[in-house]
Design a protein around this motif. Structure first.
Motif, PDB file in Angstrom:
ATOM      1  N   ALA A  25      -4.608  25.499  -6.631  1.00 55.14           N
ATOM      2  CA  ALA A  25      -5.113  23.981  -6.950  1.00 55.14           C
ATOM      3  C   ALA A  25      -4.799  23.003  -6.012  1.00 55.14           C
ATOM      4  CB  ALA A  25      -5.119  23.892  -8.302  1.00 55.14           C
ATOM      5  N   PRO A  26      -5.615  22.712  -4.833  1.00 56.04           N
ATOM      6  CA  PRO A  26      -5.144  21.625  -4.244  1.00 56.04           C
ATOM      7  C   PRO A  26      -5.445  20.328  -4.528  1.00 56.04           C
ATOM      8  CG  PRO A  26      -7.090  22.563  -3.199  1.00 56.04           C
ATOM      9  CD  PRO A  26      -6.642  23.483  -4.362  1.00 56.04           C
ATOM     10  N   LEU A  27      -4.580  19.496  -4.369  1.00 55.61           N
ATOM     11  CA  LEU A  27      -4.748  18.092  -4.852  1.00 55.61           C
ATOM     12  C   LEU A  27      -4.407  17.240  -3.875  1.00 55.61           C
ATOM     13  CD1 LEU A  27      -2.564  18.484  -8.049  1.00 55.61           C
ATOM     14  CD2 LEU A  27      -4.915  18.519  -8.022  1.00 55.61           C
ATOM     15  N   LEU A  28      -5.556  16.581  -3.340  1.00 52.22           N
ATOM     16  CA  LEU A  28      -5.441  15.747  -2.011  1.00 52.22           C
ATOM     17  C   LEU A  28      -5.201  14.138  -2.114  1.00 52.22           C
ATOM     18  CD1 LEU A  28      -8.842  17.227  -0.514  1.00 52.22           C
ATOM     19  CD2 LEU A  28      -6.439  17.789  -0.075  1.00 52.22           C
ATOM     20  N   LEU A  46       0.671  -1.128  -0.025  1.00 51.88           N
ATOM     21  CA  LEU A  46      -0.057  -0.077   0.121  1.00 51.88           C
ATOM     22  C   LEU A  46       1.006   1.190   0.009  1.00 51.88           C
ATOM     23  CD1 LEU A  46      -2.543   1.420   0.104  1.00 51.88           C
ATOM     24  CD2 LEU A  46      -2.558   0.897   2.584  1.00 51.88           C
ATOM     25  N   ALA A  47       1.961   1.158   0.742  1.00 54.62           N
ATOM     26  CA  ALA A  47       2.720   2.358   0.595  1.00 54.62           C
ATOM     27  C   ALA A  47       3.466   2.562  -0.676  1.00 54.62           C
ATOM     28  CB  ALA A  47       3.967   2.238   1.732  1.00 54.62           C
ATOM     29  N   MET A  48       3.587   1.658  -1.418  1.00 51.77           N
ATOM     30  CA  MET A  48       4.248   1.551  -2.672  1.00 51.77           C
ATOM     31  C   MET A  48       3.365   2.316  -3.496  1.00 51.77           C
ATOM     32  SD  MET A  48       6.771   1.210  -4.780  1.00 51.77           S
ATOM     33  CE  MET A  48       7.933   0.102  -4.269  1.00 51.77           C
ATOM     34  N   ALA A  49       2.106   1.648  -3.475  1.00 53.80           N
ATOM     35  CA  ALA A  49       0.903   2.341  -4.329  1.00 53.80           C
ATOM     36  C   ALA A  49       0.652   3.828  -3.890  1.00 53.80           C
ATOM     37  CB  ALA A  49      -0.437   1.629  -4.116  1.00 53.80           C
ATOM     38  N   GLN A  50       0.739   4.391  -2.774  1.00 60.74           N
ATOM     39  CA  GLN A  50       0.675   5.754  -2.468  1.00 60.74           C
ATOM     40  C   GLN A  50       1.685   6.646  -3.076  1.00 60.74           C
ATOM     41  OE1 GLN A  50       0.150   5.556   1.965  1.00 60.74           O
ATOM     42  NE2 GLN A  50      -2.068   4.751   1.684  1.00 60.74           N
ATOM     43  N   TRP A  51       3.105   5.997  -2.816  1.00 58.12           N
ATOM     44  CA  TRP A  51       3.924   6.548  -3.520  1.00 58.12           C
ATOM     45  C   TRP A  51       3.961   6.868  -4.928  1.00 58.12           C
ATOM     46  CZ3 TRP A  51       7.708   5.310  -6.980  1.00 58.12           C
ATOM     47  CH2 TRP A  51       8.867   6.009  -7.100  1.00 58.12           C
ATOM     48  N   GLN A  52       3.493   5.655  -5.770  1.00 56.32           N
ATOM     49  CA  GLN A  52       3.557   5.683  -7.232  1.00 56.32           C
ATOM     50  C   GLN A  52       2.504   6.908  -7.719  1.00 56.32           C
ATOM     51  OE1 GLN A  52       2.490   1.600  -7.743  1.00 56.32           O
ATOM     52  NE2 GLN A  52       4.778   1.205  -8.348  1.00 56.32           N
ATOM     53  N   GLU A  53       1.432   6.981  -6.769  1.00 56.80           N
ATOM     54  CA  GLU A  53       0.365   8.083  -7.153  1.00 56.80           C
ATOM     55  C   GLU A  53       0.744   9.241  -7.011  1.00 56.80           C
ATOM     56  OE1 GLU A  53      -3.080   9.603  -8.540  1.00 56.80           O
ATOM     57  OE2 GLU A  53      -2.499   7.752  -8.789  1.00 56.80           O
ATOM     58  N   LEU A  54       1.597   9.569  -6.032  1.00 57.04           N
ATOM     59  CA  LEU A  54       2.404  10.855  -5.885  1.00 57.04           C
ATOM     60  C   LEU A  54       3.101  11.171  -6.849  1.00 57.04           C
ATOM     61  CD1 LEU A  54       3.014  13.259  -3.877  1.00 57.04           C
ATOM     62  CD2 LEU A  54       4.883  11.664  -2.970  1.00 57.04           C
ATOM     63  N   LEU A  72       0.773  20.091   6.513  1.00 56.10           N
ATOM     64  CA  LEU A  72       1.733  21.064   6.099  1.00 56.10           C
ATOM     65  C   LEU A  72       2.958  20.282   5.453  1.00 56.10           C
ATOM     66  CD1 LEU A  72       1.139  23.901   6.774  1.00 56.10           C
ATOM     67  CD2 LEU A  72      -0.070  22.574   8.348  1.00 56.10           C
ATOM     68  N   ASN A  73       3.042  19.140   5.545  1.00 57.63           N
ATOM     69  CA  ASN A  73       3.915  18.283   4.333  1.00 57.63           C
ATOM     70  C   ASN A  73       3.351  18.453   3.238  1.00 57.63           C
ATOM     71  OD1 ASN A  73       5.643  15.420   4.075  1.00 57.63           O
ATOM     72  ND2 ASN A  73       6.629  16.908   5.298  1.00 57.63           N
ATOM     73  N   ALA A  74       3.493  19.323   2.490  1.00 60.15           N
ATOM     74  CA  ALA A  74       2.833  19.600   1.412  1.00 60.15           C
ATOM     75  C   ALA A  74       3.951  20.023   0.121  1.00 60.15           C
ATOM     76  CB  ALA A  74       1.650  20.364   1.327  1.00 60.15           C
ATOM     77  N   VAL A  75       3.709  19.912  -0.998  1.00 60.50           N
ATOM     78  CA  VAL A  75       4.457  20.390  -2.141  1.00 60.50           C
ATOM     79  C   VAL A  75       3.738  21.215  -3.273  1.00 60.50           C
ATOM     80  CG1 VAL A  75       5.772  19.353  -4.139  1.00 60.50           C
ATOM     81  CG2 VAL A  75       5.850  18.417  -1.799  1.00 60.50           C
ATOM     82  N   SER A  76       4.285  22.485  -3.424  1.00 56.47           N
ATOM     83  CA  SER A  76       3.631  23.429  -4.223  1.00 56.47           C
ATOM     84  C   SER A  76       4.392  23.762  -5.532  1.00 56.47           C
ATOM     85  CB  SER A  76       3.305  24.640  -3.600  1.00 56.47           C
ATOM     86  OG  SER A  76       2.767  25.804  -4.372  1.00 56.47           O
ATOM     87  N   ASP A  77       3.834  23.781  -6.725  1.00 58.48           N
ATOM     88  CA  ASP A  77       4.607  24.290  -7.785  1.00 58.48           C
ATOM     89  C   ASP A  77       4.238  25.786  -8.361  1.00 58.48           C
ATOM     90  OD1 ASP A  77       2.103  24.306  -8.967  1.00 58.48           O
ATOM     91  OD2 ASP A  77       2.395  22.543 -10.308  1.00 58.48           O
ATOM     92  N   GLY A  78       3.465  26.367  -7.242  1.00 60.96           N
ATOM     93  CA  GLY A  78       3.351  27.785  -7.300  1.00 60.96           C
ATOM     94  C   GLY A  78       1.674  27.905  -7.611  1.00 60.96           C
ATOM     95  N   LYS A  79       1.073  26.839  -8.143  1.00 64.30           N
ATOM     96  CA  LYS A  79      -0.230  26.849  -8.297  1.00 64.30           C
ATOM     97  C   LYS A  79      -0.927  25.570  -7.580  1.00 64.30           C
ATOM     98  CE  LYS A  79      -4.135  26.739 -11.612  1.00 64.30           C
ATOM     99  NZ  LYS A  79      -4.350  26.939 -13.040  1.00 64.30           N
ATOM    100  N   ASN A  80      -0.357  24.409  -8.198  1.00 66.02           N
ATOM    101  CA  ASN A  80      -0.781  23.141  -7.763  1.00 66.02           C
ATOM    102  C   ASN A  80      -0.266  22.783  -6.319  1.00 66.02           C
ATOM    103  OD1 ASN A  80      -2.463  22.391 -10.276  1.00 66.02           O
ATOM    104  ND2 ASN A  80      -0.408  22.648 -10.906  1.00 66.02           N
ATOM    105  N   VAL A  81      -0.915  22.492  -5.497  1.00 66.62           N
ATOM    106  CA  VAL A  81      -0.520  21.918  -4.173  1.00 66.62           C
ATOM    107  C   VAL A  81      -0.827  20.738  -3.770  1.00 66.62           C
ATOM    108  CG1 VAL A  81      -0.368  22.610  -1.688  1.00 66.62           C
ATOM    109  CG2 VAL A  81      -0.679  24.375  -3.488  1.00 66.62           C
ATOM    110  N   VAL A  82      -0.087  19.603  -3.758  1.00 66.45           N
ATOM    111  CA  VAL A  82      -0.003  18.249  -3.253  1.00 66.45           C
ATOM    112  C   VAL A  82       0.159  18.126  -1.762  1.00 66.45           C
ATOM    113  CG1 VAL A  82       0.538  15.709  -3.622  1.00 66.45           C
ATOM    114  CG2 VAL A  82       0.602  17.560  -5.420  1.00 66.45           C
ATOM    115  N   LEU A  83      -1.066  17.717  -1.177  1.00 64.28           N
ATOM    116  CA  LEU A  83      -1.300  17.285   0.298  1.00 64.28           C
ATOM    117  C   LEU A  83      -1.932  16.409   0.643  1.00 64.28           C
ATOM    118  CD1 LEU A  83      -3.277  20.414   1.845  1.00 64.28           C
ATOM    119  CD2 LEU A  83      -3.371  19.885  -0.770  1.00 64.28           C
ATOM    120  N   PRO A  84      -1.988  15.910   1.981  1.00 67.31           N
ATOM    121  CA  PRO A  84      -2.668  14.650   2.404  1.00 67.31           C
ATOM    122  C   PRO A  84      -4.188  15.085   2.332  1.00 67.31           C
ATOM    123  CG  PRO A  84      -0.890  15.138   3.936  1.00 67.31           C
ATOM    124  CD  PRO A  84      -1.029  16.375   3.003  1.00 67.31           C
ATOM    125  N   MET A  85      -4.681  13.872   2.143  1.00 68.47           N
ATOM    126  CA  MET A  85      -6.242  14.123   1.708  1.00 68.47           C
ATOM    127  C   MET A  85      -7.032  14.461   3.017  1.00 68.47           C
ATOM    128  SD  MET A  85      -7.593   9.975   1.691  1.00 68.47           S
ATOM    129  CE  MET A  85      -9.226  10.096   1.224  1.00 68.47           C
TER     130      MET A  85
END
Length: 289
Positions: A264-267, A55-63, A236-249
């Motif tokens: 644009a948050p991506l959960l 499951l950890a691998m699947a979550q990492w692959q989706e990231l 707060l352990n998130a990643v932003s490219d200046g518009k899209n922000v990847v963060l925990p759901m």
């Protein structure tokens, strides 16, 4: 027909939100092929809690796929047996303008990770590569705003490592003290939303000492303020490219604030990786060439 008041407020917020422009990013990641929780070096880790490596691998692959769908470049370093936390690549190097400051881990369980990443940088032609003499857990405690390097201390990185980072990377450093052991790295309590001459950050105030909080308030008066609920899911352990922000759901309060600011948050689900106290940013080293 009149527009309902709640909808009118939402539409007005959308119209007033600033337009954001994503910037191409270059990342280094490590698959969690050997991920497990064998020891405890932060309050999130419990060796008695079962871990699902698949499951950890699947979550990492989706990231990773999410970054690639956004147009970013992702490189991958080979995982090593016996190093279950190597998936958290952000802890192993800080790269600014092609200069690299490697890592020196506080916990002996993670010490060997630093050499694997040093070799990766060396084999790819990074010539300005410095390995630290003081304990320094890289982007775990260093956040580059485009103008300043925000540097955390209190649990992992030595305060003296901040001066070493300034010398190695040639950028001004601002020290910030963390006071809550749950937020043992700066990247669990703060992330940069927008780089450049007018940077924007998000942070959780209760993670910082009173003096450090005043520094953040002075430097970033329009920062996004995370709630306790956001922080407690590592939002707060998130990643932003200046518009899209990847963060925990689970970080829905933070996502709502970001949307109101034009981001644009991506959960994503990072529940398995969180068992080691990690999230999207922990898994993501930025290569600023």
């Amino acid at each position: 027909m009149p527009v309902p008041a709640a909808l009118a407020v939402e539409l007005r917020a959308r119209n007033e939100a600033p337009s954001r422009t994503p910037m191409h990013r270059h990342y280094l990641m490590c698959p969690p092929q050997h991920f497990t929780v064998e020891y405890s070096i932060n309050p999130w880790m419990d060796p008695n809690t079962p871990v699902d490596t698949e499951l950890a691998m699947a979550q990492w692959q989706e990231l990773k796929r999410t970054y690639e769908r956004l147009g970013h470049t992702v490189e991958v370093i080979d995982p090593q047996p016996g190093l279950p936390d190597m998936v958290f690549s952000a802890n192993s190097g800080t790269v600014i303008d092609g200069r690299v400051l490697g890592a020196r881990f506080r916990a002996p369980e993670r010490a060997a990770e630093a050499e694997h990443f040093r070799r990766w940088f060396s084999m790819r032609g990074y010539r300005e590569l410095v390995m630290p003499s003081r304990t320094n857990e890289a982007e775990g405690d260093f956040a580059w705003t485009g103008e300043l390097l925000l540097a955390g201390c209190g649990f992992r990185t030595d305060p003296e490592a901040h001066a070493e980072a300034q010398e190695a990377l040639g950028v001004p450093v601002v020290s910030l003290r963390l006071t809550d052991p749950r937020f043992y790295h700066l990247d669990t309590a703060l992330f940069v939303l927008q780089h450049g001459p007018h940077p924007q950050v998000a942070y959780y105030p209760e993670a910082f000492s009173p003096g450090s909080l005043k520094v953040l308030q002075r430097l970033f008066p329009s920062a996004v303020i995370g709630s306790a609920a956001d922080a407690e899911c590592l939002g707060l352990n998130a990643v932003s490219d200046g518009k899209n922000v990847v963060l925990p759901m689970e970080a829905t309060d933070l996502a709502e604030q970001l949307s109101e600011r034009g981001y644009a948050p991506l959960l994503l689900d990072i529940s398995e990786l969180r068992k080691s106290g990690g999230g999207p940013k922990c898994c993501t080293m930025e290569l600023r060439d």
